[in-house]
Design an enzyme around this catalytic site. Sequence first.
Site, PDB file in Angstrom:
ATOM      1  N   CYS A  94       0.829  -1.213   0.000  1.00 36.73           N
ATOM      2  CA  CYS A  94       0.000   0.000   0.000  1.00 36.73           C
ATOM      3  C   CYS A  94       0.859   1.257   0.000  1.00 36.73           C
ATOM      4  N   CYS A  99      -1.681   1.722  -2.938  1.00 34.98           N
ATOM      5  CA  CYS A  99      -2.650   2.794  -2.680  1.00 34.98           C
ATOM      6  C   CYS A  99      -2.040   4.199  -2.695  1.00 34.98           C
ATOM      7  N   LYS A 102      -0.232   5.355  -5.959  1.00 36.94           N
ATOM      8  CA  LYS A 102      -1.319   5.356  -6.961  1.00 36.94           C
ATOM      9  C   LYS A 102      -2.215   6.578  -6.789  1.00 36.94           C
ATOM     10  N   TYR A 235      -8.732  -3.724 -11.073  1.00 33.27           N
ATOM     11  CA  TYR A 235      -8.457  -2.449 -10.386  1.00 33.27           C
ATOM     12  C   TYR A 235      -7.142  -1.838 -10.886  1.00 33.27           C
ATOM     13  N   GLU A 239      -6.792   1.548 -13.127  1.00 33.67           N
ATOM     14  CA  GLU A 239      -6.278   2.728 -12.406  1.00 33.67           C
ATOM     15  C   GLU A 239      -4.986   3.248 -13.041  1.00 33.67           C
ATOM     16  N   HIS A 503     -26.430  20.559  -0.178  1.00 34.90           N
ATOM     17  CA  HIS A 503     -26.502  21.105  -1.525  1.00 34.90           C
ATOM     18  C   HIS A 503     -25.462  22.201  -1.708  1.00 34.90           C
ATOM     19  N   GLU A 508     -25.319  14.197  -2.360  1.00 31.90           N
ATOM     20  CA  GLU A 508     -26.745  14.403  -2.071  1.00 31.90           C
ATOM     21  C   GLU A 508     -27.638  13.666  -3.078  1.00 31.90           C
TER      22      GLU A 508
HETATM   23  P1  FAD Z   1       1.451  -6.093   2.050  1.00 29.81           P
HETATM   24  O1  FAD Z   1       1.064  -4.702   2.328  1.00 29.81           O
HETATM   25  O2  FAD Z   1       1.739  -6.452   0.654  1.00 29.81           O
HETATM   26  O3  FAD Z   1       2.738  -6.390   2.962  1.00 29.81           O
HETATM   27  C1  FAD Z   1       3.435  -7.595   2.921  1.00 29.81           C
HETATM   28  C2  FAD Z   1       4.889  -7.335   3.262  1.00 29.81           C
HETATM   29  O4  FAD Z   1       5.543  -8.572   3.544  1.00 29.81           O
HETATM   30  C3  FAD Z   1       5.670  -6.703   2.132  1.00 29.81           C
HETATM   31  O5  FAD Z   1       6.463  -5.653   2.600  1.00 29.81           O
HETATM   32  C4  FAD Z   1       6.549  -7.846   1.616  1.00 29.81           C
HETATM   33  O6  FAD Z   1       7.739  -7.391   1.017  1.00 29.81           O
HETATM   34  C5  FAD Z   1       6.800  -8.584   2.910  1.00 29.81           C
HETATM   35  N1  FAD Z   1       7.207  -9.993   2.752  1.00 29.81           N
HETATM   36  C6  FAD Z   1       6.761 -10.881   1.844  1.00 29.81           C
HETATM   37  N2  FAD Z   1       7.313 -12.100   2.074  1.00 29.81           N
HETATM   38  C7  FAD Z   1       8.104 -11.948   3.153  1.00 29.81           C
HETATM   39  C8  FAD Z   1       8.927 -12.832   3.890  1.00 29.81           C
HETATM   40  N3  FAD Z   1       9.031 -14.137   3.585  1.00 29.81           N
HETATM   41  N4  FAD Z   1       9.638 -12.351   4.947  1.00 29.81           N
HETATM   42  C9  FAD Z   1       9.563 -11.046   5.291  1.00 29.81           C
HETATM   43  N5  FAD Z   1       8.778 -10.159   4.624  1.00 29.81           N
HETATM   44  C10 FAD Z   1       8.064 -10.614   3.584  1.00 29.81           C
HETATM   45  N6  FAD Z   1      -5.996  -1.217  -1.351  1.00 29.81           N
HETATM   46  C11 FAD Z   1      -6.841  -0.254  -0.921  1.00 29.81           C
HETATM   47  O7  FAD Z   1      -7.515  -0.436   0.098  1.00 29.81           O
HETATM   48  N7  FAD Z   1      -6.976   0.936  -1.594  1.00 29.81           N
HETATM   49  C12 FAD Z   1      -6.253   1.203  -2.707  1.00 29.81           C
HETATM   50  O8  FAD Z   1      -6.402   2.280  -3.294  1.00 29.81           O
HETATM   51  C13 FAD Z   1      -5.345   0.222  -3.169  1.00 29.81           C
HETATM   52  N8  FAD Z   1      -4.598   0.458  -4.256  1.00 29.81           N
HETATM   53  C14 FAD Z   1      -3.704  -0.486  -4.670  1.00 29.81           C
HETATM   54  C15 FAD Z   1      -2.951  -0.212  -5.806  1.00 29.81           C
HETATM   55  C16 FAD Z   1      -2.062  -1.150  -6.283  1.00 29.81           C
HETATM   56  C17 FAD Z   1      -1.235  -0.838  -7.500  1.00 29.81           C
HETATM   57  C18 FAD Z   1      -1.920  -2.399  -5.599  1.00 29.81           C
HETATM   58  C19 FAD Z   1      -0.951  -3.428  -6.103  1.00 29.81           C
HETATM   59  C20 FAD Z   1      -2.664  -2.683  -4.481  1.00 29.81           C
HETATM   60  C21 FAD Z   1      -3.575  -1.719  -4.004  1.00 29.81           C
HETATM   61  N9  FAD Z   1      -4.364  -1.961  -2.879  1.00 29.81           N
HETATM   62  C22 FAD Z   1      -5.246  -1.000  -2.450  1.00 29.81           C
HETATM   63  C23 FAD Z   1      -4.288  -3.241  -2.141  1.00 29.81           C
HETATM   64  C24 FAD Z   1      -3.427  -3.108  -0.871  1.00 29.81           C
HETATM   65  O9  FAD Z   1      -2.166  -2.571  -1.201  1.00 29.81           O
HETATM   66  C25 FAD Z   1      -3.257  -4.465  -0.210  1.00 29.81           C
HETATM   67  O10 FAD Z   1      -4.523  -5.031   0.008  1.00 29.81           O
HETATM   68  C26 FAD Z   1      -2.529  -4.380   1.117  1.00 29.81           C
HETATM   69  O11 FAD Z   1      -1.269  -3.784   0.984  1.00 29.81           O
HETATM   70  C27 FAD Z   1      -2.368  -5.785   1.710  1.00 29.81           C
HETATM   71  O12 FAD Z   1      -1.694  -5.714   2.931  1.00 29.81           O
HETATM   72  P2  FAD Z   1      -0.898  -6.980   3.491  1.00 29.81           P
HETATM   73  O13 FAD Z   1      -0.474  -6.624   4.875  1.00 29.81           O
HETATM   74  O14 FAD Z   1      -1.674  -8.207   3.299  1.00 29.81           O
HETATM   75  O15 FAD Z   1       0.385  -7.129   2.562  1.00 29.81           O
HETATM   76  P1  NAP Z   2      -7.578  -8.351 -10.568  1.00 26.32           P
HETATM   77  O1  NAP Z   2      -8.548  -7.348 -10.061  1.00 26.32           O
HETATM   78  O2  NAP Z   2      -7.733  -9.767 -10.217  1.00 26.32           O
HETATM   79  O3  NAP Z   2      -7.522  -8.180 -12.162  1.00 26.32           O
HETATM   80  C1  NAP Z   2      -6.709  -8.969 -12.970  1.00 26.32           C
HETATM   81  C2  NAP Z   2      -6.990  -8.662 -14.425  1.00 26.32           C
HETATM   82  O4  NAP Z   2      -6.030  -9.317 -15.238  1.00 26.32           O
HETATM   83  C3  NAP Z   2      -8.353  -9.135 -14.893  1.00 26.32           C
HETATM   84  O5  NAP Z   2      -8.850  -8.200 -15.822  1.00 26.32           O
HETATM   85  C4  NAP Z   2      -8.034 -10.467 -15.558  1.00 26.32           C
HETATM   86  O6  NAP Z   2      -8.929 -10.803 -16.583  1.00 26.32           O
HETATM   87  C5  NAP Z   2      -6.689 -10.169 -16.165  1.00 26.32           C
HETATM   88  N1  NAP Z   2      -5.849 -11.360 -16.355  1.00 26.32           N
HETATM   89  C6  NAP Z   2      -5.594 -12.333 -15.461  1.00 26.32           C
HETATM   90  N2  NAP Z   2      -4.740 -13.234 -15.968  1.00 26.32           N
HETATM   91  C7  NAP Z   2      -4.460 -12.825 -17.235  1.00 26.32           C
HETATM   92  C8  NAP Z   2      -3.625 -13.320 -18.260  1.00 26.32           C
HETATM   93  N3  NAP Z   2      -2.927 -14.433 -18.101  1.00 26.32           N
HETATM   94  N4  NAP Z   2      -3.570 -12.645 -19.418  1.00 26.32           N
HETATM   95  C9  NAP Z   2      -4.280 -11.511 -19.593  1.00 26.32           C
HETATM   96  N5  NAP Z   2      -5.077 -10.976 -18.652  1.00 26.32           N
HETATM   97  C10 NAP Z   2      -5.163 -11.634 -17.481  1.00 26.32           C
HETATM   98  O7  NAP Z   2      -6.104  -7.996 -10.088  1.00 26.32           O
HETATM   99  P2  NAP Z   2      -5.400  -6.606  -9.859  1.00 26.32           P
HETATM  100  O8  NAP Z   2      -5.936  -5.574 -10.760  1.00 26.32           O
HETATM  101  O9  NAP Z   2      -3.940  -6.915  -9.895  1.00 26.32           O
HETATM  102  O10 NAP Z   2      -5.781  -6.247  -8.364  1.00 26.32           O
HETATM  103  C11 NAP Z   2      -5.449  -7.137  -7.296  1.00 26.32           C
HETATM  104  C12 NAP Z   2      -6.154  -6.720  -6.036  1.00 26.32           C
HETATM  105  O11 NAP Z   2      -5.552  -5.548  -5.514  1.00 26.32           O
HETATM  106  C13 NAP Z   2      -7.627  -6.354  -6.237  1.00 26.32           C
HETATM  107  O12 NAP Z   2      -8.445  -7.471  -6.074  1.00 26.32           O
HETATM  108  C14 NAP Z   2      -7.874  -5.318  -5.197  1.00 26.32           C
HETATM  109  O13 NAP Z   2      -8.438  -5.898  -4.053  1.00 26.32           O
HETATM  110  C15 NAP Z   2      -6.515  -4.744  -4.876  1.00 26.32           C
HETATM  111  N6  NAP Z   2      -6.476  -3.355  -5.398  1.00 26.32           N
HETATM  112  C16 NAP Z   2      -7.342  -2.437  -4.863  1.00 26.32           C
HETATM  113  C17 NAP Z   2      -7.356  -1.149  -5.371  1.00 26.32           C
HETATM  114  C18 NAP Z   2      -8.306  -0.148  -4.784  1.00 26.32           C
HETATM  115  O14 NAP Z   2      -8.816  -0.373  -3.705  1.00 26.32           O
HETATM  116  N7  NAP Z   2      -8.557   0.962  -5.450  1.00 26.32           N
HETATM  117  C19 NAP Z   2      -6.528  -0.801  -6.399  1.00 26.32           C
HETATM  118  C20 NAP Z   2      -5.668  -1.754  -6.925  1.00 26.32           C
HETATM  119  C21 NAP Z   2      -5.660  -3.034  -6.411  1.00 26.32           C
HETATM  120  P3  NAP Z   2     -10.184 -11.787 -16.358  1.00 26.32           P
HETATM  121  O15 NAP Z   2     -11.282 -10.920 -15.811  1.00 26.32           O
HETATM  122  O16 NAP Z   2     -10.448 -12.315 -17.701  1.00 26.32           O
HETATM  123  O17 NAP Z   2      -9.755 -12.839 -15.369  1.00 26.32           O
END
Ligand code: FAD
Ligand code: NAP
Length: 530
Positions: A94, A99, A102, A235, A239, A503, A508
Site C-alpha cells: 500500500c 494505494c 497510486k 483495479y 487505475e 446542496h 446528495e
Molecule cells: P502487504 O502490504 O503487501 O505487505 C506484505 C509485506 O511482507 C511486504 O512488505 C513484503 O515485502 C513482505 N514480505 C513478503 N514475504 C516476506 C517474507 N518471507 N519475509 C519477510 N517479509 C516478507 N488497497 C486499498 O484499500 N486501496 C487502494 O487504493 C489500493 N490500491 C492499490 C494499488 C495497487 C497498484 C496495488 C498493487 C494494491 C492496491 N491496494 C489498495 C491493495 C493493498 O495494497 C493491499 O490489500 C494491502 O497492501 C495488503 O496488505 P498486506 O499486509 O496483506 O500485505
Molecule cells: P484483478 O482485479 O484480479 O484483475 C486482474 C486482471 O487481469 C483481470 O482483468 C483479468 O482478466 C486479467 N488477467 C488475469 N490473468 C491474465 C492473463 N494471463 N492474461 C491476460 N489478462 C489476465 O487484479 P489486480 O488488478 O492486480 O488487483 C489485485 C487486487 O488488488 C484487487 O483485487 C484489489 O483488491 C486490490 N487493489 C485495490 C485497489 C483499490 O482499492 N482501489 C486498487 C488496486 C488493487 P479476467 O477478468 O479475464 O480474469
Amino acid sequence: MNVIGSSTRTSAACLFSKILTSPRARIKISWDIVCSKHSGLGSRQYEYDLVVIGGGSGGLACAKESALLGAKVAVLDFVTPTPLGTYWGIGGTCVNVGCIPKKLMHQASLLGEAVREARSFGWQIPDKVWCDWSRLREAVQDHVKSVNWVTRVQLKEKKVTYINARGYFKEPHVIGCVSKDGKEKTITAEKVLIAVGGRPNYPQIPGAVDLGITSDDIFSLKYPPEKTLVVGGGYVGLECAGFLSGLGFDVTVMLRSIALRGFDQQMATLIREDMERRGIKFIDECIPTNMQKVGKGKLEVSFKSVKEKQEVSKAVFKTVLFAIGRKPATEQLQLQNAGVDYNPETGKISVTDEATNSNGVYAVGDVLEGKPELTPVAIQAGKLLARRLFSGSNKRMDYSNVATTVFTPIEYGCVGLSEEVAKKEFSDNLEVYHAFYKPTEFTVPQKDTSSCYLKVLCLMKEPRTIVGMHFIGPQAGEVIQGFAAAMKAGITMEQLQDTIGIHPTTAEEFTRIFITKRSGLDPSVQSCCS
Ligand code: FAD
Ligand code: NAP
C-alpha cells in the site's frame, strides 16, 4: 518470575512477586496461567510473544497493537526486488507500490484535468501545460520514503523489533530470518502471524519478465512511460491506465474478457466508456503471446484473440505494464514446516478468525483465501486479532459490506452487492433505484456527464433494507465512505430518502434518488433543485 515483555507487564509481575514474599513455584505457575489465559501473554519459553512475517498493512497493524497491549513483538520485512531491480522500504504494498503512490499519481492526473478546466472559470493558463514525469516521480517517492521512515520510528517507539530479513518457518514456532547478505539467524515465538501480502503476476510468454513492468515498477520508473500497453482490466490495470492517460501518455488496455470482473457490470461499462471518451483505447478479448525489442525504447507485442486462438496482430509500445492479478508471497515461507494448510493452486491460506489450522499460527491480509484484498481490511483484521490474542477481546473481523473505490479518472465507489449478485440472491424481492446526474462543477467547463450515475439496491419487503450502493463521479471514495457506515448500521430505503442532502454536492444525489428500474421511467438528469 519468568515473565518478559513490556515495561507495564514486567512491573506488574514484579509487584506481584513482591506482595507474595514467598515466591514459590506454585505461584509462578498460576501467574503464567493468568497471563496466558487472560492476556494471551504466555510463559517465556520463546523469545517473542509474537513474530510477524511481513511488515505491510496487516502485519504492522497487528504488531503495533500487540506491542501496545504488552506483547514482545518482532516484525520481519523483506522486499525481493522486481526483475527490473525495483525495491522499497518497510510498509508493504500500500505504502510503497500501491494505494499511496497510486492515489498521488491519480491526483496528479486530476490536477491536469482541473488546470485545463480552469480556463473556462477565467484562469489564464498557457496553451501547453504538461507534467514532468521525473519531478512527479521524485515527489511521490519522497513521500513514500518519508512514510518508510515514520514507520521505522513508530516501531522503535512502540518497542517492536524490526528485522530486515526474509522469514520462513523452520518449525511452527521457529522462524528462520535470512538477511540481504544471506546471513541467517533463528528466532522463536509463541505466536506467528503470516502477513506477507502478494506480488504481481507476469504472463508466461517470451520477453514478459525481461521487458515488461508491473505496478511494482511504475511509480518509480526512471523514464516517462510514453506509449503504454496495460494488460489486464482489474483495479490495477484500469487505475494505472487512467492516471497515465491523464498525465498525457498514449494508453491502450488489453482485456482478456471484461473490465472489472466481480464489480457491478453496468457500472464497469460506464467506467470503460468514460475512459474511452478520454482517449484510452481498448483491445478486447485478447492476450499477449510474445514481446521483443525492435529498436531503442520500442517493444513489439504480439497478441491473439482468446476466442479464435490465433494471432491477430502486433503493435509497438514503449512500455508494457502487466496488471494481470497478484499471487500471495507464500511460496518461500515453507509453510509445510509449520503444518499450515494452503491452497496449492492459489497459494492462499484459509483461516477461521484469522487462525490457520496450525496452532499458534495466524494470517491476515492479501494472503487470505476469499477475502477482499484491501488495506483497511488487512489493518482491521490485524488490530482485532491482536486484541483477541493479547487482551482477551472476543471481537471478530466482519468481512461483509466492505466499501471500495476504483480510482479511475472518474471514480467508482461501491458498497454491498452488485446488481447481478443481488438479483441472484433476492430475485423478485429486489428493487433498484437509479439516476444519472450532473455535478455542478461539471457545468461551466461543460464536462461530459454521461457516466455520472448512481444506484441503490434495496429489498422490496419492509423494512426495505439497502443491500448495495454504487456511485460514479468525482470523489466517489469520499462519497461512498459515509454511506458504508450507514449500511453497516442497516440503513433502509426510507431512512435514505428521509436524509436531507447537502446542496450542492454529488453525494446528495443518493438522498434525491426516486426512480426505480422497474418503473421504466427515464433516469436521466433531473433539474438541480427538483
Ligand atoms: P502487504 O502490504 O503487501 O505487505 C506484505 C509485506 O511482507 C511486504 O512488505 C513484503 O515485502 C513482505 N514480505 C513478503 N514475504 C516476506 C517474507 N518471507 N519475509 C519477510 N517479509 C516478507 N488497497 C486499498 O484499500 N486501496 C487502494 O487504493 C489500493 N490500491 C492499490 C494499488 C495497487 C497498484 C496495488 C498493487 C494494491 C492496491 N491496494 C489498495 C491493495 C493493498 O495494497 C493491499 O490489500 C494491502 O497492501 C495488503 O496488505 P498486506 O499486509 O496483506 O500485505
Ligand atoms: P484483478 O482485479 O484480479 O484483475 C486482474 C486482471 O487481469 C483481470 O482483468 C483479468 O482478466 C486479467 N488477467 C488475469 N490473468 C491474465 C492473463 N494471463 N492474461 C491476460 N489478462 C489476465 O487484479 P489486480 O488488478 O492486480 O488487483 C489485485 C487486487 O488488488 C484487487 O483485487 C484489489 O483488491 C486490490 N487493489 C485495490 C485497489 C483499490 O482499492 N482501489 C486498487 C488496486 C488493487 P479476467 O477478468 O479475464 O480474469
